[in-house]
Design an enzyme around this catalytic site. Structure first.
Site: not given
Ligand code: NAP
Length: 315
Positions: A151-153, A173, A231-233, A262, A281, A283
């Site tokens: 996705g974005r990250i 997905r 780096i997700a959850r 955590e 945490h 990120g």
């Molecule tokens: P995003 O733009 O919504 O991207 C999420 C991606 O995950 C999408 O490409 C989505 O594609 C995919 N996805 C969703 N469900 C899935 C599944 N069941 N299997 C495989 N892929 C799946 O979100 P983002 O802004 O990049 O952020 C992602 C996550 O990073 C956040 O929700 C947060 O939990 C985590 N994060 C962590 C930190 C940290 O400090 N560690 C910082 C920022 C964010 P599809 O819909 O096509 O499946």
């Protein structure tokens, strides 16, 4: 917005965020575990340190107009319950992509190239002379990275990895043909991604579908030289299976920015392993990103309180 002070609930808001909010807000300190009187008065909620906000709490805040989350992941908020109650939920997407992708690379390099173990060794009395056979890691450049959640990250991680001459696979997905054209990444099923990758980076949200997405079966598919980066959850990974995979050297290592729970209990077996690097945490924890996250949090809060559409709504 009227000139009267507006009461809002916030969990441990730092001075910089309080300053951005300014004197028009009365911040009601609120601890999710405490029986506080804050809910009876608050018009809005800021979630700063990921407190759980469910329907039951929403019902105890009769004047609640908005929930503004500091961060992009909203798995700690019952977004469905908020939607049912017509309470908008805001988050901070986009501004933290680069910072979180940088941290993914930091964990990848630290884990593969023994940065943390090496630092400890370099400070210890055991480091008596340069020995080229010591602490030989895994090469990052030219290796294959599998991104779960492009996705974005995830896209920002891909861009960085491509600059390291890595081959980049991804699994979502839904296949993202635009990303394939723009970035030159290759779609793979989750199982193929796990089999083919030297590094597996989890960058998906935590949802019912992704809870324990990586467990014993998935570790069994990874290369024995493979390294997992989360780096997700934390709950995206089954931690018992992760410990078993690392302890038995089924996989070579892991870099974890997030864990479940955590923090981990101080006697958790993962903390005793040397083939895991753990950060608390971090990120999005860089100066410019954190500043922008706070601004977006305040903008969402203000919009919600004024009954306007949130600039960054996740409902
Ligand atoms: P995003 O733009 O919504 O991207 C999420 C991606 O995950 C999408 O490409 C989505 O594609 C995919 N996805 C969703 N469900 C899935 C599944 N069941 N299997 C495989 N892929 C799946 O979100 P983002 O802004 O990049 O952020 C992602 C996550 O990073 C956040 O929700 C947060 O939990 C985590 N994060 C962590 C930190 C940290 O400090 N560690 C910082 C920022 C964010 P599809 O819909 O096509 O499946």
């Amino acid at each position: 917005m009227s000139d009267a002070t507006i009461p809002i609930m916030g969990d441990g808001l730092p001075p910089a965020l309080r300053e951005m909010l300014g004197p028009e807000f009365e911040i009601l300190e609120w601890d999710e575990s405490a029986k506080s009187t804050a809910p009876s008065r608050a018009a809005g909620i800021i979630t700063y340190g990921h407190p759980h906000v469910g329907g039951e709490l929403m019902d105890r805040v009769p004047n609640l107009k908005v929930i503004s989350n500091h961060g992009v992941g909203v798995d700690h908020i019952d977004v469905g319950a908020a939607k049912e109650r017509k309470i908008p939920v805001g988050n901070t997407p986009g501004c933290l992509d680069a910072s979180t992708a940088d941290m993914t690379m930091a964990l990848m390099l630290a884990t593969a190239r023994n940065v943390v173990v090496g630092d400890r060794f370099a400070r210890s009395p055991e480091f008596t002379h340069y020995d080229p056979s010591q602490l030989i890691g895994y090469e990052v450049s030219g290796s294959t990275l599998g991104i779960v959640g492009l996705g974005r990250i995830g896209r920002q991680v891909a861009k960085r990895a491509l600059a390291f001459d890595m081959k980049v696979l991804y699994h979502n997905r839904k296949r993202d043909e635009q990303a394939e054209r723009e970035l030159g990444v290759t779609y793979a099923s989750l199982d193929d991604l796990l089999r083919q990758s030297d590094f597996v980076s989890l960058n998906c949200p935590l949802t019912p579908d992704t809870t324990n997405l990586i467990g014993k079966r998935e570790f069994g598919l990874m290369k024995s030289t493979g390294i997992l980066l989360n780096i997700a959850r934390g709950p995206v990974v089954d931690h018992d299976a992760l410990f078993a995979a690392l302890n038995s050297k089924r996989i070579a290592g892991a870099g974890l920015d997030v864990t479940s729970p955590e923090p981990l209990p101080r006697n958790h077996p993962l903390l005793g392993l040397t083939n895991v690097v753990i950060t608390p945490h971090l990120g999005s924890a860089s100066n410019r990103t954190r500043n922008r996250m706070m601004q977006m949090t305040v903008e969402n809060l203000r919009a919600g309180l004024e009954g306007k559409p949130l600039p960054w709504a996740c409902t």
